[in-house]
Design an enzyme around this catalytic site. Structure first.
Site, PDB file in Angstrom:
ATOM      1  N   LYS A 165       2.344  -3.271   7.295  1.00 40.16           N
ATOM      2  CA  LYS A 165       2.601  -3.461   5.851  1.00 40.16           C
ATOM      3  C   LYS A 165       4.036  -3.051   5.521  1.00 40.16           C
ATOM      4  O   LYS A 165       4.715  -3.714   4.733  1.00 40.16           O
ATOM      5  CB  LYS A 165       1.613  -2.649   5.002  1.00 40.16           C
ATOM      6  CG  LYS A 165       0.180  -3.147   5.022  1.00 40.16           C
ATOM      7  CD  LYS A 165      -0.004  -4.545   4.443  1.00 40.16           C
ATOM      8  CE  LYS A 165       0.196  -4.609   2.934  1.00 40.16           C
ATOM      9  NZ  LYS A 165      -0.182  -5.945   2.404  1.00 40.16           N
ATOM     10  N   TYR A 167      -1.697  -0.447  10.985  1.00 43.22           N
ATOM     11  CA  TYR A 167      -1.839  -1.115   9.677  1.00 43.22           C
ATOM     12  C   TYR A 167      -0.641  -0.815   8.786  1.00 43.22           C
ATOM     13  O   TYR A 167       0.019  -1.732   8.275  1.00 43.22           O
ATOM     14  CB  TYR A 167      -3.137  -0.671   8.987  1.00 43.22           C
ATOM     15  CG  TYR A 167      -3.181  -1.009   7.501  1.00 43.22           C
ATOM     16  CD1 TYR A 167      -3.198  -2.330   7.069  1.00 43.22           C
ATOM     17  CD2 TYR A 167      -3.202   0.003   6.524  1.00 43.22           C
ATOM     18  CE1 TYR A 167      -3.227  -2.651   5.707  1.00 43.22           C
ATOM     19  CE2 TYR A 167      -3.232  -0.297   5.180  1.00 43.22           C
ATOM     20  CZ  TYR A 167      -3.247  -1.624   4.765  1.00 43.22           C
ATOM     21  OH  TYR A 167      -3.262  -1.929   3.426  1.00 43.22           O
ATOM     22  N   THR A 177       0.823  -1.211   0.000  1.00 45.22           N
ATOM     23  CA  THR A 177       0.000   0.000   0.000  1.00 45.22           C
ATOM     24  C   THR A 177       0.856   1.260   0.000  1.00 45.22           C
ATOM     25  O   THR A 177       2.001   1.238   0.453  1.00 45.22           O
ATOM     26  CB  THR A 177      -0.893  -0.004   1.271  1.00 45.22           C
ATOM     27  OG1 THR A 177      -1.466   1.278   1.448  1.00 45.22           O
ATOM     28  CG2 THR A 177      -0.085  -0.305   2.530  1.00 45.22           C
ATOM     29  N   ASP A 178       0.278   2.351  -0.456  1.00 44.98           N
ATOM     30  CA  ASP A 178       0.993   3.643  -0.403  1.00 44.98           C
ATOM     31  C   ASP A 178       1.088   4.171   1.028  1.00 44.98           C
ATOM     32  O   ASP A 178       1.861   5.088   1.311  1.00 44.98           O
ATOM     33  CB  ASP A 178       0.311   4.689  -1.302  1.00 44.98           C
ATOM     34  CG  ASP A 178      -1.134   5.020  -0.919  1.00 44.98           C
ATOM     35  OD1 ASP A 178      -1.690   4.357  -0.015  1.00 44.98           O
ATOM     36  OD2 ASP A 178      -1.712   5.942  -1.530  1.00 44.98           O
ATOM     37  N   GLU A 179       0.306   3.566   1.953  1.00 41.00           N
ATOM     38  CA  GLU A 179       0.278   4.096   3.321  1.00 41.00           C
ATOM     39  C   GLU A 179       1.608   3.907   4.044  1.00 41.00           C
ATOM     40  O   GLU A 179       1.860   4.556   5.056  1.00 41.00           O
ATOM     41  CB  GLU A 179      -0.885   3.471   4.097  1.00 41.00           C
ATOM     42  CG  GLU A 179      -2.197   3.743   3.395  1.00 41.00           C
ATOM     43  CD  GLU A 179      -3.445   3.379   4.183  1.00 41.00           C
ATOM     44  OE1 GLU A 179      -3.419   3.405   5.409  1.00 41.00           O
ATOM     45  OE2 GLU A 179      -4.455   3.077   3.534  1.00 41.00           O
TER      46      GLU A 179
HETATM   47  P1  NAD Z   1      -9.509  -7.428   2.240  1.00 43.89           P
HETATM   48  O1  NAD Z   1      -9.505  -7.168   3.711  1.00 43.89           O
HETATM   49  O2  NAD Z   1     -10.734  -7.184   1.448  1.00 43.89           O
HETATM   50  O3  NAD Z   1      -9.105  -8.958   1.986  1.00 43.89           O
HETATM   51  C1  NAD Z   1      -8.081  -9.613   2.691  1.00 43.89           C
HETATM   52  C2  NAD Z   1      -8.231 -11.102   2.461  1.00 43.89           C
HETATM   53  O4  NAD Z   1      -7.172 -11.763   3.188  1.00 43.89           O
HETATM   54  C3  NAD Z   1      -9.555 -11.678   2.980  1.00 43.89           C
HETATM   55  O5  NAD Z   1     -10.107 -12.554   2.025  1.00 43.89           O
HETATM   56  C4  NAD Z   1      -9.153 -12.433   4.236  1.00 43.89           C
HETATM   57  O6  NAD Z   1      -9.971 -13.565   4.499  1.00 43.89           O
HETATM   58  C5  NAD Z   1      -7.737 -12.870   3.889  1.00 43.89           C
HETATM   59  N1  NAD Z   1      -6.936 -13.079   5.096  1.00 43.89           N
HETATM   60  C6  NAD Z   1      -6.832 -12.263   6.187  1.00 43.89           C
HETATM   61  N2  NAD Z   1      -6.046 -12.826   7.111  1.00 43.89           N
HETATM   62  C7  NAD Z   1      -5.624 -14.012   6.596  1.00 43.89           C
HETATM   63  C8  NAD Z   1      -4.793 -15.064   7.082  1.00 43.89           C
HETATM   64  N3  NAD Z   1      -4.228 -14.991   8.294  1.00 43.89           N
HETATM   65  N4  NAD Z   1      -4.551 -16.121   6.286  1.00 43.89           N
HETATM   66  C9  NAD Z   1      -5.115 -16.196   5.055  1.00 43.89           C
HETATM   67  N5  NAD Z   1      -5.938 -15.268   4.554  1.00 43.89           N
HETATM   68  C10 NAD Z   1      -6.187 -14.184   5.324  1.00 43.89           C
HETATM   69  O7  NAD Z   1      -8.266  -6.621   1.679  1.00 43.89           O
HETATM   70  P2  NAD Z   1      -8.085  -5.890   0.272  1.00 43.89           P
HETATM   71  O8  NAD Z   1      -8.607  -4.518   0.376  1.00 43.89           O
HETATM   72  O9  NAD Z   1      -8.553  -6.783  -0.811  1.00 43.89           O
HETATM   73  O10 NAD Z   1      -6.490  -5.787   0.233  1.00 43.89           O
HETATM   74  C11 NAD Z   1      -5.710  -6.848  -0.315  1.00 43.89           C
HETATM   75  C12 NAD Z   1      -4.248  -6.471  -0.226  1.00 43.89           C
HETATM   76  O11 NAD Z   1      -4.007  -5.274  -0.940  1.00 43.89           O
HETATM   77  C13 NAD Z   1      -3.754  -6.222   1.199  1.00 43.89           C
HETATM   78  O12 NAD Z   1      -2.460  -6.758   1.316  1.00 43.89           O
HETATM   79  C14 NAD Z   1      -3.745  -4.710   1.328  1.00 43.89           C
HETATM   80  O13 NAD Z   1      -2.766  -4.290   2.249  1.00 43.89           O
HETATM   81  C15 NAD Z   1      -3.396  -4.318  -0.091  1.00 43.89           C
HETATM   82  N6  NAD Z   1      -3.906  -2.982  -0.519  1.00 43.89           N
HETATM   83  C16 NAD Z   1      -5.214  -2.660  -0.339  1.00 43.89           C
HETATM   84  C17 NAD Z   1      -5.686  -1.411  -0.791  1.00 43.89           C
HETATM   85  C18 NAD Z   1      -7.128  -1.018  -0.652  1.00 43.89           C
HETATM   86  O14 NAD Z   1      -7.474   0.136  -0.959  1.00 43.89           O
HETATM   87  N7  NAD Z   1      -8.027  -1.896  -0.253  1.00 43.89           N
HETATM   88  C19 NAD Z   1      -4.794  -0.517  -1.409  1.00 43.89           C
HETATM   89  C20 NAD Z   1      -3.452  -0.900  -1.572  1.00 43.89           C
HETATM   90  C21 NAD Z   1      -3.030  -2.147  -1.130  1.00 43.89           C
HETATM   91  P1  TYD Z   2     -10.584   4.129   4.363  1.00 44.72           P
HETATM   92  O1  TYD Z   2     -11.559   3.722   3.311  1.00 44.72           O
HETATM   93  O2  TYD Z   2     -10.677   3.493   5.713  1.00 44.72           O
HETATM   94  O3  TYD Z   2      -9.134   3.950   3.748  1.00 44.72           O
HETATM   95  P2  TYD Z   2      -7.682   4.440   4.326  1.00 44.72           P
HETATM   96  O4  TYD Z   2      -7.816   4.812   5.738  1.00 44.72           O
HETATM   97  O5  TYD Z   2      -6.878   3.182   4.152  1.00 44.72           O
HETATM   98  O6  TYD Z   2      -7.258   5.560   3.436  1.00 44.72           O
HETATM   99  O7  TYD Z   2     -10.709   5.701   4.584  1.00 44.72           O
HETATM  100  C1  TYD Z   2     -10.562   6.599   3.504  1.00 44.72           C
HETATM  101  C2  TYD Z   2     -10.663   8.010   4.058  1.00 44.72           C
HETATM  102  O8  TYD Z   2     -11.994   8.203   4.552  1.00 44.72           O
HETATM  103  C3  TYD Z   2      -9.740   8.255   5.247  1.00 44.72           C
HETATM  104  O9  TYD Z   2      -9.271   9.609   5.197  1.00 44.72           O
HETATM  105  C4  TYD Z   2     -10.637   8.081   6.460  1.00 44.72           C
HETATM  106  C5  TYD Z   2     -11.998   8.543   5.946  1.00 44.72           C
HETATM  107  N1  TYD Z   2     -13.152   7.872   6.564  1.00 44.72           N
HETATM  108  C6  TYD Z   2     -14.174   8.647   7.131  1.00 44.72           C
HETATM  109  O10 TYD Z   2     -14.136   9.891   7.112  1.00 44.72           O
HETATM  110  N2  TYD Z   2     -15.217   7.996   7.706  1.00 44.72           N
HETATM  111  C7  TYD Z   2     -15.308   6.643   7.771  1.00 44.72           C
HETATM  112  O11 TYD Z   2     -16.299   6.110   8.329  1.00 44.72           O
HETATM  113  C8  TYD Z   2     -14.275   5.870   7.163  1.00 44.72           C
HETATM  114  C9  TYD Z   2     -14.321   4.365   7.191  1.00 44.72           C
HETATM  115  C10 TYD Z   2     -13.216   6.525   6.567  1.00 44.72           C
END
Ligand code: NAD
Ligand code: TYD
Length: 348
Positions: A159, A155, A130-132
């Site tokens: 990561k 988080y 992630t970019d975070e």
């Molecule tokens: P998500 O929470 O929707 O899915 C995570 C999946 O991992 C789920 O299916 C869960 O069951 C599985 N999981 C969790 N713990 C586990 C374990 N101990 N063993 C096996 N499986 C397990 O997450 P997402 O949003 O799809 O993100 C996927 C990846 O991409 C993550 O690594 C996250 O850090 C990265 N990412 C997410 C975003 C975003 O905006 N959602 C952006 C950049 C990177």
């Molecule tokens: P989120 O979707 O949790 O992603 P991330 O924290 O990984 O960027 O949140 C996106 C933005 O929205 C973040 O600035 C937090 C804000 N946010 C709210 O204002 N209210 C909410 O209920 C949630 C879940 C997020």
């Protein structure tokens, strides 16, 4: 080629699994997922009977299981997405993030290293991050691949740690890897605890829209299928030991995004314009809230020719339609434990 995709029942993972299963019938795709609250096999109903697809229910924190699965299946390559992924949950339970994101990743690295037995020909460990990890930007500037890591939430710290371990296994043991760091995703099948699906669900149900702080936090949003396409490209053409940033060229202040979402939802639900905006409620800020994320995705653009295929308005439109058409999916994931989470997070 036998490809292990971890976290394939989650949001982004399910799009990656579907893309690979459909586009590469000659690859065997193994989706390993523990099916936590965020994992949902309903996300993959349409491809579950494909002959090149296998689901394995397993937990990456279990070292013995990871070792024996790698021995049993002899995976050639890994795309690692399994993670605890929600910042708010990490604030309430950091250790769960250390276990899955750090320990789980190291277990996978060890299992891959051991099964590949130092013969890394055609092997790859692709780590999805992630970019975070880069921390928070001020009003200007962009995250580059060379930006120093500076994570602020449990988080992002977990990561960042997992990224460091992947890189360290590359340096120390020669394990072939790539890492991508992507901005905020949105799209179909995202669990309604993240901003966009949470607010879509609340608008449907006429519930308050809890905007943290003053809403002037900025995120760079990318449609999930564009992220999956980028992963496909880096998987096949990315340079080993490199990091690629992936972003949407699409920065929005939360409050502006929420107002756009409200307008689109009013139109689609046939409600008078302005109805959903009345649900906006400014609530207590998230502790350690990162002010702004914005990705410089010029490296993946120049080197691999990737760029987003849809505008934000198009992607949001597709996403809202999907949630409105899939009320059953929303009902299933918002029953039971979701209610407890929601009450704890928003109504205390
Ligand atoms: P998500 O929470 O929707 O899915 C995570 C999946 O991992 C789920 O299916 C869960 O069951 C599985 N999981 C969790 N713990 C586990 C374990 N101990 N063993 C096996 N499986 C397990 O997450 P997402 O949003 O799809 O993100 C996927 C990846 O991409 C993550 O690594 C996250 O850090 C990265 N990412 C997410 C975003 C975003 O905006 N959602 C952006 C950049 C990177
Ligand atoms: P989120 O979707 O949790 O992603 P991330 O924290 O990984 O960027 O949140 C996106 C933005 O929205 C973040 O600035 C937090 C804000 N946010 C709210 O204002 N209210 C909410 O209920 C949630 C879940 C997020």
């Amino acid at each position: 080629m036998k490809i292990l995709i971890t976290g394939g029942a989650g949001f982004i993972g399910s799009h990656v699994v579907r893309l690979f299963v459909e586009k590469y019938p000659h690859y065997d795709i193994y989706n390993l997922d523990a099916l936590t609250y965020a994992g949902n096999l309903e996300n993959l109903k349409d491809i579950e009977d494909r002959s090149n697809y296998t689901f394995i229910k397993a937990d990456i924190t279990n070292e013995t299981t990871m070792m024996s699965l790698f021995e049993q299946y002899q995976f050639d390559r890994v795309i690692h997405l399994a993670a605890e992924s929600h910042v708010d949950r990490s604030i309430n339970d950091p250790l769960a993030f250390v276990k899955t994101n750090v320990l789980g990743t190291v277990n996978l690295l060890n299992a891959a290293k051991s099964a590949w037995n130092d013969d890394f020909q055609n092997k790859l460990f692709y780590h999805v991050s992630t970019d975070e990890v880069y921390g928070a930007l001020g009003e200007t500037g962009l995250f580059q691949e060379t930006t120093a890591y500076d994570p602020n939430s449990p988080y992002s710290a977990s990561k960042a740690s997992s990224d460091h371990f992947v890189r360290a296994y590359g340096e120390t043991y020669g394990l072939p890897y790539v890492i991508t760091n992507c901005s905020n995703n949105y799209g179909q099948h995202q669990f309604p605890e993240k901003l966009i699906p949470l607010f879509i669900n609340n608008i449907i149900n006429n519930e308050p829209l809890p905007v943290y702080g003053d809403g002037h936090y900025t995120r760079d949003w990318l449609y999930v299928k564009d992220h999956a396409a980028a992963i496909d490209l880096v998987f096949h053409k990315g340079k080993l030991k490199e990091t690629y940033n992936i972003g949407g060229f699409n920065e929005w202040k939360n409050i502006d995004l929420v107002k756009l979402l409200c307008q689109q939802m009013d139109r689609k639900l046939g409600r008078p314009s302005g109805t959903s905006e009345t649900l906006i409620s400014f609530v207590k800020d998230r502790p350690g809230h990162d002010l702004r994320y914005a990705i410089d995705a010029s490296k993946i653009n120049k080197e691999l020719g990737w760029r987003p295929s849809v505008t934000f308005e198009e992607g949001l439109n597709i996403t809202i339609d999907w949630y409105l058409d899939n009320a059953d999916w929303l009902d299933h994931v918002t029953s039971g434990a979701y209610r407890d989470y929601y009450l704890k997070q928003y109504k205390r």
